[in-house]
Design an enzyme around this catalytic site. Sequence first.
Site, mmCIF file in Angstrom:
data_model
loop_
_atom_site.group_PDB
_atom_site.id
_atom_site.type_symbol
_atom_site.label_atom_id
_atom_site.label_comp_id
_atom_site.label_asym_id
_atom_site.label_seq_id
_atom_site.Cartn_x
_atom_site.Cartn_y
_atom_site.Cartn_z
ATOM 1 N N LYS A 120 0.831 -1.206 0.000
ATOM 2 C CA LYS A 120 0.000 0.000 0.000
ATOM 3 C C LYS A 120 0.867 1.259 0.000
ATOM 4 C CE LYS A 120 -1.994 1.670 3.674
ATOM 5 N NZ LYS A 120 -2.845 1.849 4.869
ATOM 6 N N ASP A 138 -6.666 1.026 0.964
ATOM 7 C CA ASP A 138 -6.700 1.095 2.419
ATOM 8 C C ASP A 138 -8.093 0.694 2.902
ATOM 9 O OD1 ASP A 138 -8.323 3.231 1.795
ATOM 10 O OD2 ASP A 138 -7.333 4.646 3.153
#
Length: 210
Positions: A120, A138
């Site tokens: 991420k 997320d």
Amino acid sequence: MNAQKRYQIFSRLREANPHPTTELNWTTPFELLTAVLLSAQATDVSVNKATAKLFVLANTPQALLDLGLEGLKEQIKTIGLYNTKAENLLKTCRILLDQHQGEVPKTRRALEALPGVGRKTANVVLNTAFGQPTIAVDTHIFRVSNRTGIAPGKNVDQVEQKLLRHVPREFKQDIHHWLILHGRYTCLARKPRCGSCLIEDLCEFQDKTE
């Protein structure tokens, strides 16, 4: 959800916010990497407050190393998990200096080799600092993708792969910013604000609120 409906959703998000970006404050790729590393399990607001002071003192790998572990901890102690984050950040600074001439690398492999940097974080840096069409998933993006039906998946990896597959190229650069902002301010976790949602009529969520 079909391709036509997705295209309408992305078009409306783009019309409402043509140039979305992260809410983290940064001016260089290293500042962005630092801010994203500090943002895990913390709010962007809390990170921005800390980095506003930190970056005045030190905003390069060498400057952070010169600040030292205790000095860095003092600057970021208002952020959750600051002890671990400080250690990872200084280890990252050392690797950047030793292996990358003090510059943030532009490849996923090199980024993910840095302490505390996962997929991420790498996606955010590649997208926001270097303009690559990566999609960082997320909790907000995971929720919005599943709830709306845009890209349902059982985990963040599945959602990311579906977004990469279903999002047309013209939207890929900005889609993760649109979705995170939508999740942060409209499609809230406990009670989505469906009544003020610009894609309510296209969303496939069954339990819409007023």
